[in-house]
Write a protein that holds these residues in place. Structure first.
Motif, short mmCIF file in Angstrom:
data_model
loop_
_atom_site.label_atom_id
_atom_site.label_comp_id
_atom_site.label_asym_id
_atom_site.label_seq_id
_atom_site.Cartn_x
_atom_site.Cartn_y
_atom_site.Cartn_z
N HIS A 1 40.32 44.48 41.88
CA HIS A 1 41.00 44.67 40.60
C HIS A 1 41.92 43.51 40.25
O HIS A 1 42.22 43.28 39.08
CB HIS A 1 41.82 45.97 40.65
N ILE A 2 42.41 42.78 41.26
CA ILE A 2 43.40 41.74 41.00
C ILE A 2 42.84 40.64 40.14
O ILE A 2 43.53 40.05 39.30
CB ILE A 2 43.95 41.18 42.34
N TYR A 3 41.54 40.33 40.30
CA TYR A 3 40.92 39.29 39.48
C TYR A 3 40.80 39.75 38.02
O TYR A 3 41.01 38.97 37.08
CB TYR A 3 39.55 38.93 40.03
N GLN B 1 45.35 33.74 39.87
CA GLN B 1 46.25 34.65 40.56
C GLN B 1 45.52 35.43 41.65
O GLN B 1 46.03 35.66 42.75
CB GLN B 1 46.87 35.63 39.54
N GLY B 2 44.29 35.88 41.34
CA GLY B 2 43.51 36.62 42.32
C GLY B 2 43.17 35.75 43.54
O GLY B 2 43.23 36.21 44.68
N LEU B 3 42.81 34.49 43.28
CA LEU B 3 42.47 33.59 44.38
C LEU B 3 43.67 33.34 45.28
O LEU B 3 43.55 33.35 46.52
CB LEU B 3 41.97 32.25 43.81
N GLU B 4 44.85 33.17 44.66
CA GLU B 4 46.06 32.93 45.45
C GLU B 4 46.43 34.15 46.28
O GLU B 4 46.80 34.04 47.45
CB GLU B 4 47.21 32.55 44.51
N LEU B 5 46.33 35.34 45.66
CA LEU B 5 46.68 36.55 46.38
C LEU B 5 45.71 36.80 47.55
O LEU B 5 46.12 37.18 48.65
CB LEU B 5 46.70 37.74 45.43
N GLU B 6 44.43 36.54 47.33
CA GLU B 6 43.45 36.75 48.41
C GLU B 6 43.68 35.76 49.54
O GLU B 6 43.54 36.10 50.72
CB GLU B 6 42.02 36.61 47.87
N ARG B 7 44.06 34.51 49.19
CA ARG B 7 44.36 33.52 50.23
C ARG B 7 45.58 33.95 51.05
O ARG B 7 45.57 33.86 52.29
CB ARG B 7 44.62 32.16 49.59
N GLN B 8 46.61 34.45 50.37
CA GLN B 8 47.80 34.91 51.08
C GLN B 8 47.49 36.10 51.98
O GLN B 8 48.00 36.21 53.10
CB GLN B 8 48.90 35.31 50.07
N PHE B 9 46.62 37.00 51.45
CA PHE B 9 46.23 38.16 52.25
C PHE B 9 45.49 37.72 53.53
O PHE B 9 45.70 38.25 54.62
CB PHE B 9 45.37 39.09 51.41
N ASP C 1 33.32 40.79 49.66
CA ASP C 1 34.45 40.44 48.79
C ASP C 1 35.70 41.24 49.10
O ASP C 1 36.78 40.69 49.20
CB ASP C 1 34.05 40.66 47.32
N ALA C 2 35.60 42.55 49.23
CA ALA C 2 36.79 43.37 49.45
C ALA C 2 36.70 44.17 50.73
O ALA C 2 37.45 45.12 50.92
CB ALA C 2 37.00 44.31 48.26
#
Length: 759
Positions: free
Chosen positions: A583-585, A592-600, A619-620
């Motif tokens: 959903h973040i993308y 923003q989605g790419l950055e959040l997934e990298r941080q995760f 993906d998830a």
């Protein structure tokens, strides 16, 4: 070795022993007589006796202790030359086994030496007298006592002789003593004596003495079974004799080598050396050594099974011995001829020569030949079927062989006697004879040094090559050229090595660069492009073999080359879905989605510690693996741990923190470690995760589903090619236990039906 062989070797010992007393004779007649001692003592005796008869003894011209052998008048002989002639006469009688005449001659030489104050000649005569007592009369005690007295005389007479004369006498004394000690089985004392004698030999600087020393020491080692060392010494003496063109000692060395090779069953080399020795003796008309050499050649042919050639040489040797009127030697040769005729099945001829042998042996009183003849007669009787006579002769021969201590003859006799008793059906006595044979054979085997013939030949070749090293010194010019070429080759090889080294360094550098590039590529390939976690893109069909190990070993979970750490055989798997990553993308955009997934991904990498592992499955979805040493631990603990991971990451981010978890253990079937492979286990996890998603649609919050086969579940229930269908059937049959966080029912049929519609 036969007694006659040892007798002949004793003759050679005497020849070589007397050669040690070689000196310069101013009278050519005596020099010739002294040389003939080595090969023809009869002729030497005739020449010396004629010399003494034709010349009268004259008084010396001066009374000093140094006597000049001046014989310008051929009708007279000086006291010194008279002593020398008497010494040669004694040596000749000694070699012809005439001890009484030898002792009379040497006593006369000693008396003249004492009267004329010839100290050196007197001590020389005493040494010859001691050798006669040992060689002819076998009185080693008296001989050793005489040598002790001579040693004391040498010590007290040092001021009356030259230093070279003292060293020569001491050398001769040590050699005689060592020869006696060697013959009387005092091996260590003899070896020490030979080593001491060698110190004096170095100072004598006499090639003839050196040849004599090598042959005598070689014979000593041969007698005591040190065949390799004996070969070394005898070959040294042989090549020295060849180098100094000493034909007489070359022939003696050839004979000794032939005896050694014949003893070691190297018949080709034995025949070669014996033939060379025989050619010399035949050329110089040396009847006595020629007869012995012919007998040796015949013995070699006989052992090779070439009986006709053996007979020819035995008859030739017999002719020589008949001319020499040697009854013992003739008896031995007739015995050998009888044995060969027996091998050729010519029994009448064999009987004829055996009869002559017994007559001659009886006349001479030689027990060794009589014992051998009786054993051979028993063998002949056995071949002709006269069992009773064979047994009688064999028993008599064995008694005689035992009395003289001839173990080889006893072995032959016991073997034949056993066969004779067996043909007579007297199996008890046959068994006793066989047991005595085995005991004798065992004793002989233990006493012998076992050397392989090929190894012996190889050592002989190596020794010959080592003895030819001196020839390399004569090739200095060729060696210099070879060295120059070697330098050029070395320089070329050095340059070539440098070029190869540079190429290898360059290749190594390139390989390191390629390796680093490969590591980067592998890291990129095995890492999820957004989260940075390891992924499962290398999962292939070859992987099930990694799980096919017995339950006795630790299970290793290999997924391609990605998951290759060895873990315990008990593993817990959790496949969990994190919906907020989808959903973040959509809500915040790609960046923003790419950055959040990298941080995760970075957060999970920091939180997961070995030996636990985490993979980005899709993906998830993430696959979590950890060792599970306690299979009875509740699955909600693992679900809670995963939920806490997500909660801590989403803290203060106001993002949906729900997750769906599917869990299972490996081995899925407790009773069969290899029934479920990695692909099938992933399929089970996907089923469980999908069931958790269905539950989350009906109930709020995170959900989890845990599947596990009961302990009694048979592996055959999951043997089909569709693990999903097998699991559903197992659920229906109660073989698979379901644990879930939800309270609603889970429909598994839809999952199965949908699975069939995928093309």
């Amino acid at each position: 070795m036969s007694a006659s062989r040892w007798l002949f070797r004793l003759l050679f010992i005497g020849m070589i022993s007397f050669s040690t007393q070689a000196k310069i004779f101013t009278t050519p007649i005596l020099a010739e007589a002294n040389e003939l001692l080595q090969t023809n003592p009869e002729q030497s005796l005739v020449i010396t006796a004629r010399y003494l008869d034709q010349r009268r003894l004259s008084a010396p011209k001066e009374t000093s202790r140094v006597h000049i052998n001046d014989e310008t008048d051929h009708s007279v002989r000086t006291p010194l030359s008279t002593v020398n002639a008497l010494q040669i006469l004694a040596k000749a009688h000694y070699l012809l086994n005439q001890p009484d005449k030898a002792l009379a001659a040497i006593k006369q030489a000693s008396d003249i030496s004492a009267e004329e104050n010839l100290t050196f000649s007197r001590l020389e005569s005493q040494l010859i007298r001691a050798d006669i007592h040992w060689g002819n009369l076998k009185n080693n005690a008296r001989s050793l006592k005489m040598l002790d007295n001579i040693d004391a005389d040498i010590t007290s007479s040092t001021n009356l002789m030259l230093d070279s004369q003292i060293k020569r006498l001491q050398y001769q004394l040590l050699m005689q003593r060592s020869i006696i000690e060697s013959a009387t089985d005092q091996e260590s004392l003899a070896e020490k004596g030979f080593l001491k004698a060698k110190r004096y030999l170095i100072n004598l600087d006499d090639p003839g003495e050196l040849i004599h020393y090598q042959l005598v020491v070689g014979r000593h080692y041969f007698k005591h079974g040190h065949y390799d060392t004996a070969l070394d010494r005898l070959l040294s003496g042989y090549w020295l004799a060849v180098e100094h063109d000493d034909q007489a000692q070359t022939a003696i060395a050839n004979y000794e080598l032939a005896v050694l090779f014949e003893q070691r069953k190297v018949f080709d080399k034995a025949l070669e050396h014996a033939t060379q020795a025989g050619e010399f003796f035949e050329h110089y008309d040396r009847s006595r050594p020629l007869a012995k050499t012919l007998e040796l050649i015949a013995s070699i042919y006989e052992q090779q099974g070439r009986y006709n050639l053996a007979l020819v040489h035995y008859f030739n040797a017999l002719d020589q011995e008949n001319q020499l009127n040697s009854e013992i030697r003739s008896a031995r040769l007739r015995l050998n001829i009888a044995r060969v005729y027996l091998q050729l099945y010519n029994y009448p001829k064999s009987e004829q020569y055996l009869h002559h042998t017994r007559l001659l042996a009886t006349q001479t009183g030689n027990e060794a030949i009589l014992a051998d003849a009786q054993i051979l007669q028993g063998k002949l009787d056995l071949a002709e079927g006269n069992i009773e006579e064979a047994i009688s002769n064999l028993q008599a021969g064995l008694i005689a062989a035992s009395r003289i201590g001839n173990s080889d003859l006893q072995l032959t006799g016991e073997s034949l006697l056993s066969k004779a008793f067996e043909q007579q059906s007297d199996f008890y006595n046959a068994l006793l004879s066989q047991r005595r044979y085995e005991q004798l054979f065992s004793t002989k085997q233990q006493a012998q040094v076992k050397n392989n013939v090929e190894v012996f030949k190889q050592q002989q070749r190596m020794l010959e090559r080592s003895l030819h090293l001196e020839d390399l010194e004569r090739q200095q010019f060729e060696s210099s050229k070879a060295l120059y070429k070697q330098k050029n080759v070395t320089l070329f090889l050095f340059c070539l090595t440098g070029v190869i080294f540079i190429l290898l360094m360059r290749r190594h550098k390139t390989a390191k660069q390629l390796q680093a590039r490969l590591l980067r590529l592998r890291n990129d390939f095995y890492t999820h492009p957004r989260s940075g976690l390891r992924n499962l893109r290398m999962l292939t069909a070859k992987l099930p073999s990694s799980l096919q190990q017995s339950s006795a070993n630790f299970e290793q979970w290999h997924l391609g080359e990605i998951i290759n750490e060895p873990l315990s055989d008990r593993l817990r798997f959790a496949l969990f879905e994190v919906p907020f990553l989808k959903h973040i993308y959509l809500k915040h955009g790609y960046q923003q989605g790419l950055e959040l997934e990298r941080q995760f991904g970075e957060y999970l990498t920091e939180q997961i510690c070995e030996p636990a592992r985490l993979y980005h499955f899709s993906d998830a979805m993430f696959l979590y693996i950890e060792p599970n040493s306690r299979l009875d631990s509740a699955p909600d603990q693992l679900a809670g741990s995963l939920q806490q991971l997500v909660d801590r990451f989403l803290e203060n981010k106001h993002i949906d923190n729900r997750i769906r978890i599917g869990m299972a253990e490996y081995p899925f079937l407790p009773r069969a470690y290899t029934a479920i492979n990695d692909h099938e286990l992933l399929d089970i996890l996907l089923m469980a995760t999908n069931a958790a998603r269905e539950v989350s649609k009906q109930e709020s919050g995170s959900q989890w589903v845990h599947l596990s086969a009961i302990d009694a579940a048979p592996a055959a229930s999951f043997a089909s090619d569709n693990i999903r269908r097998s699991c559903i059937q197992g659920i229906q049959n109660g073989l698979v236990k379901i644990q879930t966080s939800g309270s609603c029912d889970i429909s598994w049929n839809n999952d199965h039906v949908s699975d069939k519609n995928i093309s």
